[in-house]
Design an enzyme around this catalytic site. Structure first.
Site, PDB file in Angstrom:
ATOM      1  N   ASP A  47       0.840  -1.208   0.000  1.00  0.00           N
ATOM      2  CA  ASP A  47       0.000   0.000   0.000  1.00  0.00           C
ATOM      3  C   ASP A  47       0.871   1.253   0.000  1.00  0.00           C
ATOM      4  OD1 ASP A  47      -2.826   1.281   0.740  1.00  0.00           O
ATOM      5  OD2 ASP A  47      -1.251   2.299   1.866  1.00  0.00           O
ATOM      6  N   TYR A  52       2.806   9.950  -0.662  1.00  0.00           N
ATOM      7  CA  TYR A  52       3.910   9.462   0.186  1.00  0.00           C
ATOM      8  C   TYR A  52       5.266   9.732  -0.473  1.00  0.00           C
ATOM      9  CZ  TYR A  52       0.291   6.440   2.403  1.00  0.00           C
ATOM     10  OH  TYR A  52      -0.816   5.932   3.015  1.00  0.00           O
ATOM     11  N   LYS A  77      -2.839   5.946  -4.307  1.00  0.00           N
ATOM     12  CA  LYS A  77      -3.935   6.895  -4.028  1.00  0.00           C
ATOM     13  C   LYS A  77      -3.627   8.249  -4.660  1.00  0.00           C
ATOM     14  CE  LYS A  77      -3.771   4.767   0.551  1.00  0.00           C
ATOM     15  NZ  LYS A  77      -2.349   4.605   0.853  1.00  0.00           N
ATOM     16  N   HIS A 110      -7.730   9.688  -1.776  1.00  0.00           N
ATOM     17  CA  HIS A 110      -6.997   9.591  -0.506  1.00  0.00           C
ATOM     18  C   HIS A 110      -7.678  10.290   0.664  1.00  0.00           C
ATOM     19  CE1 HIS A 110      -2.557   9.198   1.018  1.00  0.00           C
ATOM     20  NE2 HIS A 110      -3.410   8.947   1.984  1.00  0.00           N
TER      21      HIS A 110
END
Ligand code: A2P
Length: 274
Positions: A47, A52, A77, A110
């Site tokens: 994930d 990120y 996401k 997200h």
């Protein structure tokens, strides 16, 4: 039903998703090795998120391991800045390029950024129809976000990834999600590590020779909640997934669920947007 590290749950569009996976939020430079170590141990779900900043490293980790791409379930996401800029479709192309993959297994909105989460989801639906993503869903959505979304959605979200752990059990939301066959997935299942010092959880683990992390993650999977603990340490990556050789009793499950105190370690989507 006996569970194992590769047990899957069937999503509402019939795609199978592993129940257990590796989260890589804040994994930084350790991402490549963590992904490779997890896959080598038997994890089949990774994930990540565009926000990120480590999709490229996830892609490298996928290649470093011997596990074929088609045997791995990759989630990413789309973040709020992209949703506001109206460039969701293009951003997904960028995620594909960074991950160096031809498709994404699960693509999530997200965060329910006000005014833009519905149009963003419509773009995610377009990516699904065009075959770039095999399943679509949301993250951090509460019931009222779903209600608004479903007025316009063509496809039900398959997954809602939410903060969930024994101090925030999310029962009303998860009950609602069952009605629309949306699978709950827990982010920060260990409370970002904060829950690992909890005496009640440690005590439950002693009976089985298991750590607090293992008790919490076992509680998740016994509840049917998909879970994605993060670690960049190989020993912890292995420890976290070594939860399929014991079973919590109903009483222990209830003790953990009764710890619910609506405590959040992240932001509350009811009153905060990034
Ligand atoms: P690290 O990556 O250094 O191992 P969550 O998934 O709830 O966000 O928790 C992640 C945090 O918990 C990270 O700081 C991670 O640190 C730590 N962590 C993950 N697994 C374990 C474990 N088995 N024992 C101790 N700390 C852990």
């Amino acid at each position: 039903m006996s569970l194992n590290l590769q047990t899957t749950v069937r999503l509402n569009n019939n795609v199978k998703m592993p129940l257990f996976g590796l989260g890589v939020w804040k994994s930084g430079e350790g991402t490549v090795q963590a992904v490779a170590d997890a896959l080598d141990f038997g994890y089949r779900l990774i994930d990540t998120a565009h926000g990120y900043g480590n999709e490229k490293e996830v892609g490298e980790g996928l290649k470093m391991s011997d596990v074929p791409r088609e045997d791995v379930f990759v989630t990413t996401k789309v973040w709020t800045d992209v949703m506001r800029a109206g460039t969701v479709y293009e951003n997904c192309m960028e995620s594909l390029r960074l991950l160096d993959t031809e498709y994404i297994d699960l693509y999530l909105v997200h965060w329910p950024a006000p005014l833009v989460y519905v149009p963003a989801y419509k773009e995610v639906e377009r990516l699904y129809k065009d075959g770039y993503v095999k399943a679509i869903g949301v993250s951090n959505f509460h019931e009222f976000h779903f209600k608004k979304l479903l007025e316009e959605a063509e496809f039900l979200p398959t997954v809602n990834q939410i903060e969930c752990h024994p101090l925030l059990t999310q029962e009303p939301l998860i009950d609602y999600m069952k009605d629309i066959r949306c699978v709950p997935q827990a982010w920060s299942p260990l409370g970002g590590g904060e829950l690992l010092k909890d005496e009640t959880i440690i005590e439950i683990g002693k009976k089985y020779g298991k750590t607090a992390a293992q008790v919490i993650l076992r509680w998740d999977v016994q509840l049917g909640i998909s879970t994605i603990p993060k670690s960049t340490h190989k020993d912890r990556i292995i420890e976290n997934a070594s939860i399929f050789d014991f079973e919590l009793t109903l009483e222990e499950m209830a003790t953990l669920s009764r710890m619910n105190s609506l405590t959040r370690f992240g932001m509350n989507p009811d009153n905060f947007s990034f």
